[in-house]
Write a protein that holds these residues in place. Structure first.
Motif, short mmCIF file in Angstrom:
data_model
loop_
_atom_site.label_atom_id
_atom_site.label_comp_id
_atom_site.label_asym_id
_atom_site.label_seq_id
_atom_site.Cartn_x
_atom_site.Cartn_y
_atom_site.Cartn_z
N THR A 92 0.84 -1.17 0.00
CA THR A 92 0.00 0.00 0.00
C THR A 92 0.89 1.24 0.00
OG1 THR A 92 -1.53 -1.27 1.34
CG2 THR A 92 -1.97 1.03 1.13
N LYS B 183 -1.01 6.35 -2.62
CA LYS B 183 -2.02 6.51 -3.66
C LYS B 183 -3.00 5.35 -3.63
CE LYS B 183 1.21 8.92 -6.57
NZ LYS B 183 1.25 9.61 -7.79
N PHE C 120 -4.45 3.08 2.16
CA PHE C 120 -3.26 3.85 1.86
C PHE C 120 -2.19 3.45 2.87
CE2 PHE C 120 -6.85 6.06 0.22
CZ PHE C 120 -6.42 6.59 -0.99
#
Length: 132
Positions: free
Chosen positions: A2, A5, A71
């Motif tokens: 992750t 973005k 994220f």
């Protein structure tokens, strides 16, 4: 992995793409996303799911109402037209529209610190955005 973005998950409508997206996440993001998905399924009759822009999107009725995306270090739970919620969620995301608001969740305990189910019910009572 992750990053800062949204994930590269392909856009697709339905439960299976969202479940696959969630299953692809590392912990603790996967556990957070699973809890958000379960809360939505348990409390929103007629729930519909989709993967859009690398995140899980949820809606009831004619449009998408909130999203859940992983994220680095957290999960963003963002409500389209979140400025209408009571209380208004504290986070204003970048590049998601001026009226979108939400929360950033770093652990399962963070979910309990916010009125997540109340926000889900409030936002799905309003018209969503976009078409399914």
């Amino acid at each position: 992995m992750t990053t800062g973005k949204a994930s590269p998950a392909k856009a697709a409508v339905g439960d299976k793409p969202v479940f696959a997206y969630i299953a692809s996440l590392p912990q603790p993001q996967r556990g957070i996303a699973e809890r958000i998905d379960r809360l939505a399924a348990d409390h929103l009759p007629g729930l519909q799911r989709s993967v859009k822009w690398g995140m899980a999107y949820y809606g009831v009725g004619q449009g998408w109402c909130f999203s859940c995306g992983a994220f680095a270090g957290h999960v963003k739970l963002m409500f389209v037209n979140g400025v209408t919620l009571d209380p208004v969620p504290p986070v204003t995301p970048v590049a998601m529209g001026k009226s979108t608001r939400g929360v950033e969740l770093a652990s399962l305990d963070d979910i309990d610190g916010h009125p997540v189910v109340a926000w889900m019910r409030q936002i799905t009572a309003l018209p969503g955005v976009g078409k399914r």
